[in-house]
Design an enzyme around this catalytic site. Structure first.
Site, PDB file in Angstrom:
ATOM      1  N   CYS A  22      43.653  46.139  54.403  1.00 25.61           N
ATOM      2  CA  CYS A  22      45.036  45.625  54.487  1.00 25.61           C
ATOM      3  C   CYS A  22      45.806  46.174  55.685  1.00 25.61           C
ATOM      4  O   CYS A  22      46.840  45.626  56.057  1.00 25.61           O
ATOM      5  CB  CYS A  22      45.790  45.915  53.200  1.00 25.61           C
ATOM      6  SG  CYS A  22      45.073  45.102  51.786  1.00 25.61           S
ATOM      7  N   HIS A  49      53.592  45.292  54.647  1.00 25.86           N
ATOM      8  CA  HIS A  49      52.407  44.679  54.039  1.00 25.86           C
ATOM      9  C   HIS A  49      52.841  44.057  52.715  1.00 25.86           C
ATOM     10  O   HIS A  49      53.557  44.679  51.927  1.00 25.86           O
ATOM     11  CB  HIS A  49      51.340  45.746  53.821  1.00 25.86           C
ATOM     12  CG  HIS A  49      50.159  45.259  53.035  1.00 25.86           C
ATOM     13  ND1 HIS A  49      49.569  44.039  53.275  1.00 25.86           N
ATOM     14  CD2 HIS A  49      49.465  45.826  52.027  1.00 25.86           C
ATOM     15  CE1 HIS A  49      48.562  43.880  52.437  1.00 25.86           C
ATOM     16  NE2 HIS A  49      48.477  44.941  51.662  1.00 25.86           N
ATOM     17  N   ASN A 109      48.704  38.970  48.110  1.00 26.66           N
ATOM     18  CA  ASN A 109      48.196  39.931  49.086  1.00 26.66           C
ATOM     19  C   ASN A 109      47.078  39.278  49.892  1.00 26.66           C
ATOM     20  O   ASN A 109      45.986  39.032  49.366  1.00 26.66           O
ATOM     21  CB  ASN A 109      47.696  41.179  48.345  1.00 26.66           C
ATOM     22  CG  ASN A 109      47.217  42.268  49.285  1.00 26.66           C
ATOM     23  OD1 ASN A 109      47.028  42.034  50.476  1.00 26.66           O
ATOM     24  ND2 ASN A 109      47.012  43.459  48.747  1.00 26.66           N
TER      25      ASN A 109
HETATM   26  N1  ACO Z   1      48.009  40.275  33.179  1.00 21.47           N
HETATM   27  C1  ACO Z   1      48.406  40.888  32.066  1.00 21.47           C
HETATM   28  N2  ACO Z   1      48.194  42.196  31.820  1.00 21.47           N
HETATM   29  C2  ACO Z   1      47.528  42.887  32.789  1.00 21.47           C
HETATM   30  C3  ACO Z   1      47.073  42.288  33.968  1.00 21.47           C
HETATM   31  C4  ACO Z   1      47.326  40.924  34.149  1.00 21.47           C
HETATM   32  N3  ACO Z   1      46.957  40.249  35.251  1.00 21.47           N
HETATM   33  N4  ACO Z   1      46.458  43.222  34.718  1.00 21.47           N
HETATM   34  C5  ACO Z   1      46.525  44.381  34.035  1.00 21.47           C
HETATM   35  N5  ACO Z   1      47.169  44.172  32.852  1.00 21.47           N
HETATM   36  C6  ACO Z   1      47.461  45.133  31.806  1.00 21.47           C
HETATM   37  C7  ACO Z   1      46.563  46.348  31.843  1.00 21.47           C
HETATM   38  O1  ACO Z   1      45.345  46.077  31.198  1.00 21.47           O
HETATM   39  C8  ACO Z   1      47.404  47.362  31.118  1.00 21.47           C
HETATM   40  O2  ACO Z   1      47.285  47.129  29.721  1.00 21.47           O
HETATM   41  P1  ACO Z   1      47.202  48.373  28.684  1.00 21.47           P
HETATM   42  O3  ACO Z   1      48.512  49.103  28.855  1.00 21.47           O
HETATM   43  O4  ACO Z   1      47.035  47.664  27.381  1.00 21.47           O
HETATM   44  O5  ACO Z   1      46.022  49.171  29.124  1.00 21.47           O
HETATM   45  C9  ACO Z   1      48.829  47.018  31.525  1.00 21.47           C
HETATM   46  O6  ACO Z   1      48.778  45.654  32.012  1.00 21.47           O
HETATM   47  C10 ACO Z   1      49.388  47.904  32.609  1.00 21.47           C
HETATM   48  O7  ACO Z   1      48.414  48.050  33.651  1.00 21.47           O
HETATM   49  P2  ACO Z   1      48.687  48.894  34.934  1.00 21.47           P
HETATM   50  O8  ACO Z   1      47.479  48.826  35.824  1.00 21.47           O
HETATM   51  O9  ACO Z   1      49.203  50.236  34.565  1.00 21.47           O
HETATM   52  O10 ACO Z   1      49.879  48.045  35.569  1.00 21.47           O
HETATM   53  P3  ACO Z   1      50.727  48.358  36.858  1.00 21.47           P
HETATM   54  O11 ACO Z   1      52.148  48.332  36.536  1.00 21.47           O
HETATM   55  O12 ACO Z   1      50.182  49.525  37.634  1.00 21.47           O
HETATM   56  O13 ACO Z   1      50.455  47.051  37.735  1.00 21.47           O
HETATM   57  C11 ACO Z   1      49.136  46.403  39.623  1.00 21.47           C
HETATM   58  C12 ACO Z   1      49.157  46.750  38.132  1.00 21.47           C
HETATM   59  C13 ACO Z   1      49.984  45.182  39.839  1.00 21.47           C
HETATM   60  C14 ACO Z   1      47.694  46.126  40.041  1.00 21.47           C
HETATM   61  C15 ACO Z   1      49.705  47.579  40.444  1.00 21.47           C
HETATM   62  O14 ACO Z   1      49.102  48.781  40.031  1.00 21.47           O
HETATM   63  C16 ACO Z   1      49.510  47.436  41.924  1.00 21.47           C
HETATM   64  O15 ACO Z   1      50.106  46.591  42.551  1.00 21.47           O
HETATM   65  N6  ACO Z   1      48.724  48.328  42.551  1.00 21.47           N
HETATM   66  C17 ACO Z   1      48.602  48.399  43.982  1.00 21.47           C
HETATM   67  C18 ACO Z   1      47.762  47.348  44.570  1.00 21.47           C
HETATM   68  C19 ACO Z   1      47.916  47.437  46.074  1.00 21.47           C
HETATM   69  O16 ACO Z   1      48.985  47.592  46.596  1.00 21.47           O
HETATM   70  N7  ACO Z   1      46.904  47.381  46.839  1.00 21.47           N
HETATM   71  C20 ACO Z   1      47.194  47.574  48.283  1.00 21.47           C
HETATM   72  C21 ACO Z   1      46.103  47.618  49.033  1.00 21.47           C
HETATM   73  S1  ACO Z   1      45.100  46.224  48.743  1.00 21.47           S
HETATM   74  C22 ACO Z   1      43.790  46.302  49.890  1.00 21.47           C
HETATM   75  O17 ACO Z   1      43.724  47.154  50.729  1.00 21.47           O
HETATM   76  C23 ACO Z   1      42.732  45.325  49.755  1.00 21.47           C
END
Ligand code: ACO
Length: 325
Positions: free
Chosen positions: A114, A252, A282
């Protein structure tokens, strides 16, 4: 006389096929509301079968060259950032060069996931500042959908395909003011596609299917917020600038909550932050130039304004570019 590298044209391209949050509801256990609230994403564009990273890059490149008032013959360097090249080799930069009927100039790919566009722009800037190039084409292009497991709700809702490009020219006028690149390979396994040409795709200890993106989202999220906060400080300090000297943040486009946190760090109103993540998710290396081109074409970003471009991605890699547009 100082030679600056100045962006003289921007372009971008999104494939026509759209995948909405509603579409994803039918594919995995998710909801439109969850995706919007946790990421800010509403839809993403997906390359159809046979449509490649080079196809997207070519369109973005042609638009950037036209916007700069140049022709392909003027280009004397092509740097293309991608994680999803068309072929193992030649580089996608060489494939784009062929499409544009450019012959002879240096052309190569950069892989920083990214952060790829920030790396590519920094490299092109060095070529221009040293006199090794005068008119560079810098592209970020991805078909990231190809490395996504469309049954994994933790990743498939986040990513999309697209391309963005800029033309960077040697100029006596100020352009890129500073670039800041970093990496720390210690975080390899928090965000990766485990398989590869050298390791193969038959890996007994692989973290799930080795063809696809695996991400510990929560840990990546925290690292991204902290790291981007630090790079904002580093960039301002290196230029002796105050937060209020930055006219636009072009971040980003991974997650609206990460973007909000960086804007807060800059004490910047969200009106001064270019946010396009809702429209394409993304797109990895394409995301910063896609956002930049959007705000240039809709008239928000004006000549002479100070822009802070930043990104964070797999590796981990992270970086920023401060420039006078
Ligand atoms: N729909 C519904 N529920 C979901 C989904 C979904 N698509 N995905 C995960 N959940 C659930 C999980 O299973 C979890 O359930 P649980 O509490 O029963 O275990 C709950 O939602 C919370 O999950 P978290 O992973 O803690 O959610 P979070 O608030 O962290 O959001 C996300 C997840 C959106 C992926 C976030 O962590 C994020 O954006 N991370 C960074 C990603 C990023 O920026 N990458 C950048 C670089 S990318 C690259 O270089 C290729």
């Amino acid at each position: 006389m100082t030679i600056y590298a100045r962006i003289t044209g921007t372009g971008s391209y999104l494939p026509e096929k759209v995948l909405t949050n509603k579409d994803l509801e039918a594919m995995v256990d998710t909801t439109d509301q969850w995706i919007r609230e946790r990421t800010g994403i509403v839809k993403r564009h997906i390359a159809v079968d046979g449509q490649t990273t080079c196809d997207l890059a070519e369109q973005a490149a042609r638009r950037a060259i036209e916007a700069a008032g140049k022709t392909p013959d003027d280009i004397d360097l092509i740097v293309l950032a991608t994680t999803t090249p068309d072929k193992i080799f030649p580089s996608t930069a060489c494939l784009v060069q062929q499409r544009l009927d450019i012959h002879g100039c240096a052309a190569f790919d950069i892989q920083a996931v990214c952060t790829g566009f920030i790396y590519a722009l920094s490299v092109a800037e060095k070529f221009i500042r040293t006199g090794a190039a005068r008119c560079a084409l810098v592209i970020g292009a991805e078909t990231f959908s190809r490395v996504i497991d469309w049954t994994d709700r933790g990743t498939c809702v986040l990513f999309g395909d697209g391309a963005g490009a800029v033309v960077v020219e040697a100029s006596a006028e100020q352009g890129i003011l500073s670039t800041h690149l970093h990496a720390d390979g210690a975080y390899e396994n928090l965000l990766h596609v485990p398989g590869g040409v050298s390791r193969g795709f038959d890996i007994p200890d692989a973290d799930g299917d080795p063809h696809f993106t695996h991400m510990k989202g929560n840990e990546v999220f925290k690292m991204a917020v902290n790291t981007l906060g630090r790079i904002v400080d580093e960039t301002l300090h290196a230029n002796g600038l105050k937060k209020s000297d930055v006219d636009w943040l072009v971040p980003h486009q991974a997650n609206i909550r990460i973007i909000n946190a960086t804007a807060r760090k800059l004490s910047m109103s969200m009106e001064k932050v270019v946010v396009t993540v809702g429209q394409h998710g993304n797109t990895s290396a394409a995301s910063v130039p896609l956002a930049l081109d959007t705000a240039v074409r809709d008239g928000r970003i004006q000549r002479g304004e100070v822009l802070l471009l930043e990104a964070f991605g797999g590796g981990f890699t992270w970086g920023s570019v401060l420039l006078k547009f």
